[in-house]
Motif scaffolding. Structure first.
Motif, PDB file in Angstrom:
ATOM      1  N   LEU A  20      -7.868  11.684   4.116  1.00  0.00           N
ATOM      2  CA  LEU A  20      -8.262  10.326   3.328  1.00  0.00           C
ATOM      3  C   LEU A  20      -7.237   9.771   2.575  1.00  0.00           C
ATOM      4  N   GLN A  21      -6.054  10.097   2.526  1.00  0.00           N
ATOM      5  CA  GLN A  21      -5.014   9.722   2.040  1.00  0.00           C
ATOM      6  C   GLN A  21      -4.618   8.287   3.035  1.00  0.00           C
ATOM      7  N   ASP A  22      -4.825   8.375   4.059  1.00  0.00           N
ATOM      8  CA  ASP A  22      -4.430   7.345   5.140  1.00  0.00           C
ATOM      9  C   ASP A  22      -5.294   6.358   4.707  1.00  0.00           C
ATOM     10  N   TRP A  23      -4.895   5.134   4.601  1.00  0.00           N
ATOM     11  CA  TRP A  23      -5.965   3.805   4.196  1.00  0.00           C
ATOM     12  C   TRP A  23      -6.544   3.340   5.490  1.00  0.00           C
ATOM     13  N   PRO A  24      -6.303   3.704   6.785  1.00  0.00           N
ATOM     14  CA  PRO A  24      -7.427   3.235   7.584  1.00  0.00           C
ATOM     15  C   PRO A  24      -9.020   3.680   7.562  1.00  0.00           C
ATOM     16  N   LEU A  25      -9.202   4.924   6.903  1.00  0.00           N
ATOM     17  CA  LEU A  25     -10.364   5.198   6.969  1.00  0.00           C
ATOM     18  C   LEU A  25     -11.236   4.649   5.643  1.00  0.00           C
TER      19      LEU A  25
ATOM     20  N   LEU B 110      -7.178  -5.159   8.423  1.00  0.00           N
ATOM     21  CA  LEU B 110      -6.273  -5.694   7.616  1.00  0.00           C
ATOM     22  C   LEU B 110      -4.809  -5.124   7.540  1.00  0.00           C
ATOM     23  N   ARG B 111      -3.968  -6.020   7.321  1.00  0.00           N
ATOM     24  CA  ARG B 111      -2.525  -5.795   7.345  1.00  0.00           C
ATOM     25  C   ARG B 111      -1.943  -5.979   5.918  1.00  0.00           C
ATOM     26  N   PRO B 112      -1.413  -4.983   5.266  1.00  0.00           N
ATOM     27  CA  PRO B 112      -0.829  -5.333   3.972  1.00  0.00           C
ATOM     28  C   PRO B 112       0.512  -5.922   3.963  1.00  0.00           C
ATOM     29  N   ALA B 113       1.056  -6.560   2.755  1.00  0.00           N
ATOM     30  CA  ALA B 113       2.187  -7.163   2.734  1.00  0.00           C
ATOM     31  C   ALA B 113       3.312  -6.355   2.963  1.00  0.00           C
ATOM     32  N   SER B 114       3.263  -5.037   2.772  1.00  0.00           N
ATOM     33  CA  SER B 114       4.027  -3.788   3.208  1.00  0.00           C
ATOM     34  C   SER B 114       3.435  -2.344   2.784  1.00  0.00           C
ATOM     35  N   VAL B 115       4.247  -1.400   3.242  1.00  0.00           N
ATOM     36  CA  VAL B 115       3.790  -0.071   2.936  1.00  0.00           C
ATOM     37  C   VAL B 115       4.960   0.732   2.336  1.00  0.00           C
TER      38      VAL B 115
ATOM     39  N   GLN C 149       4.456   0.211  -8.186  1.00  0.00           N
ATOM     40  CA  GLN C 149       5.178  -0.018  -6.970  1.00  0.00           C
ATOM     41  C   GLN C 149       4.038  -0.580  -5.912  1.00  0.00           C
ATOM     42  N   GLY C 150       2.871  -0.380  -6.255  1.00  0.00           N
ATOM     43  CA  GLY C 150       1.682  -0.760  -5.258  1.00  0.00           C
ATOM     44  C   GLY C 150       0.545  -0.505  -5.493  1.00  0.00           C
TER      45      GLY C 150
ATOM     46  N   LEU D 260       0.937  -1.089  -0.018  1.00  0.00           N
ATOM     47  CA  LEU D 260      -0.025   0.156   0.135  1.00  0.00           C
ATOM     48  C   LEU D 260       0.958   1.217   0.076  1.00  0.00           C
ATOM     49  N   LEU D 261       0.289   2.304  -0.794  1.00  0.00           N
ATOM     50  CA  LEU D 261       1.115   3.540  -0.884  1.00  0.00           C
ATOM     51  C   LEU D 261       0.655   4.536  -0.240  1.00  0.00           C
TER      52      LEU D 261
END
Length: 330
Positions: free
Chosen positions: A206-211, A221-226, A243-244, A195-196
């Motif tokens: 809103l650019q933060d994924w948690p919302l 949810l936990r991505p492979a990496s950030v 890249q993601g 996740l980017l």
């Protein structure tokens, strides 16, 4: 009776002297100034009489500066060059009028800069200077004419004009989507992907994924990496490069969807509680060129939001499934 501050010879005599001293020829000086040789000679004689010194030795078929002439030549050359530069700058300032526009890097790089040539082409007398940064500007202190910021409704300053709102949804490159080892057909598949993330772009959380993940009922949810980026436009270009997965913002990224550089793996979006607003400084509002820019920006924003609206409706009505289609163009 007041006394004049400067006791100077007429400017035309100094200009004639400078040309004659540079060429060491009354004839060539006359050619440069569109005067006759005798007219230059008369100007020099007037100057010598006014100063009470001899400036040239008139030799056989040549001229030579006297010591007094060399002193005056250095001073006159420097003064006339400075005057010339100042006049050039003043004329240029009259022809080209600058506008300072402060906004976020994401808005500047993804939306404003791709469109600004349309404004500049029809208004060559206006020089738009874009200052991109996440810090909020003090318009008067920083010399800003127009500020464009991404703000919640309760944080909008008086006099600000709304340009458009946005929605966010995951986007990625078509190449990433075709990776058979890591499917991306539903939100839960993000566990297998990078996740980017970007620093807040003018307060854009809103650019933060948690919302978005919370809205999808996947708060744990936990991505492979950030991967982290300092600005939103960098993040989007990383997504284009495969890249993601990024959170796309419509209408900022609509052109990349139209060009199929980005696709939406699933039709799940979250409406933002924020919008882009334009604010003019007091000094900027008084400038005709700033008002021209504000009118142009308002119309471009209207067209952008209008073009994005049908595609948003289409996504909401379309059934969710593994088949991937690019989001409709702007």
């Amino acid at each position: 009776m007041s006394q004049r501050r400067f006791d100077l010879p007429p400017l035309d005599t100094l200009e004639a002297f400078e040309a004659a001293a540079r060429h060491l020829s009354f004839t060539r000086a006359g050619d440069e100034l569109a005067l006759t040789q005798s007219a230059i000679s008369r100007q020099i004689k007037l100057l010598e009489d006014r100063l009470g010194v001899v400036l040239f030795r008139r030799l056989h078929r040549s001229l030579e500066l006297t010591d007094d002439g060399r002193v005056l030549e250095r001073a006159t050359s420097t003064a006339l060059e400075q005057l010339d530069r100042a006049c050039i700058e003043l004329r240029r300032a009259d022809r080209v009028r600058p506008i300072v526009v402060a906004t976020t890097p994401g808005f500047a790089g993804l939306w404003l800069i791709p469109r600004i040539s349309g404004f500049s082409a029809s208004r060559p007398h206006v020089d738009v200077r874009i200052s991109a940064g996440n810090a909020l500007s003090n318009l008067a202190r920083d010399g800003v004419d127009v500020a464009i910021r991404y703000l919640p409704v309760d944080g909008v300053p008086a006099g600000a004009l709304r340009l458009f709102g946005d929605v966010v949804f995951p986007v990625c490159s078509p190449r990433l989507l075709r990776d058979p080892a890591r499917p991306l057909a539903e939100p839960d598949h993000l566990r297998q992907h990078v996740l980017l993330l970007a620093e807040p772009d003018g307060g854009n959380h809103l650019q933060d994924w948690p919302l978005w993940l919370h809205a999808m009922k996947l708060p744990e949810l936990r991505p492979a990496s950030v991967l982290h980026f300092s600005s939103y436009d960098q993040l989007i270009h990383a997504a284009i490069a495969g890249q993601g997965v990024a959170l796309g913002k419509s209408p900022l990224i609509d052109r990349f969807l139209k060009e199929k550089k980005l696709v939406t793996p699933f039709r799940r979006e979250v409406a933002s509680a924020r919008s882009y607003y334009m604010l003019l400084s007091e000094a900027g509002a008084a400038k005709p060129e700033v008002r021209e820019f504000a009118d142009w920006l308002t119309e471009e924003a209207r067209l952008s939001e209008t073009a994005a609206a049908p595609s948003a409706v289409a996504r909401k009505r379309a059934p969710t499934g593994p088949r991937v289609r690019p989001r409709a163009p702007d």
